[in-house]
Design an enzyme around this catalytic site. Structure first.
Site, PDB file in Angstrom:
ATOM      1  N   CYS A  79       0.875  -1.176   0.000  1.00 24.21           N
ATOM      2  CA  CYS A  79       0.000   0.000   0.000  1.00 24.21           C
ATOM      3  C   CYS A  79       0.914   1.228   0.000  1.00 24.21           C
ATOM      4  CB  CYS A  79      -0.944  -0.016   1.204  1.00 24.21           C
ATOM      5  SG  CYS A  79      -0.104   0.080   2.799  1.00 24.21           S
ATOM      6  N   SER A  80       0.422   2.332   0.475  1.00 17.60           N
ATOM      7  CA  SER A  80       1.226   3.559   0.499  1.00 17.60           C
ATOM      8  C   SER A  80       2.282   3.543   1.593  1.00 17.60           C
ATOM      9  CB  SER A  80       0.330   4.781   0.688  1.00 17.60           C
ATOM     10  OG  SER A  80      -0.564   4.889  -0.377  1.00 17.60           O
TER      11      SER A  80
END
Length: 110
Positions: A79-80
């Site tokens: 993810c980020s």
């Protein structure tokens, strides 16, 4: 003041956990045909993602994974920042997936 900041940074710095991998390790595993899952939202995925990754948002992982990926496959989730992918990894492990890796700190450091 400097010592206090160093102590805070040391406390907040996340360390590699078991089955966390770096981007360099991801690139090595990719050569073997590993499945890469982007667990960010569909919009975030459309804004840019790792080449070859598929999009399964973390909040839909339980619903969408079983029909798409076998529990025997090796999987990398990202993810980020590494937080949503850490949750997705835990969900996958509860579903019986044994070979799940999390991209350490997500995309934010790469």
């Amino acid at each position: 003041m400097r010592k206090i900041i160093q102590k805070i940074k040391k406390h907040l710095t996340r360390k590699l956990a078991e089955n966390d991998i770096t981007m360099q390790e991801l690139e090595e595993l990719r050569k073997n045909g590993i499945t890469i899952i982007d667990v960010r939202s569909t919009q975030e995925f459309q804004e840019g993602h790792i080449d070859g990754a598929i999009s399964i948002p973390e909040y839909e992982i339980k619903k969408d994974i079983i029909d798409r990926i076998s529990p025997e496959e090796e999987i990398i989730v990202y993810c980020s920042s590494g937080q949503r992918s850490k949750k997705a990894k835990q969900k996958l492990e509860k579903l019986g997936y044994k070979k799940v890796y999390n991209l350490y700190n997500g995309l934010e450091n790469y």
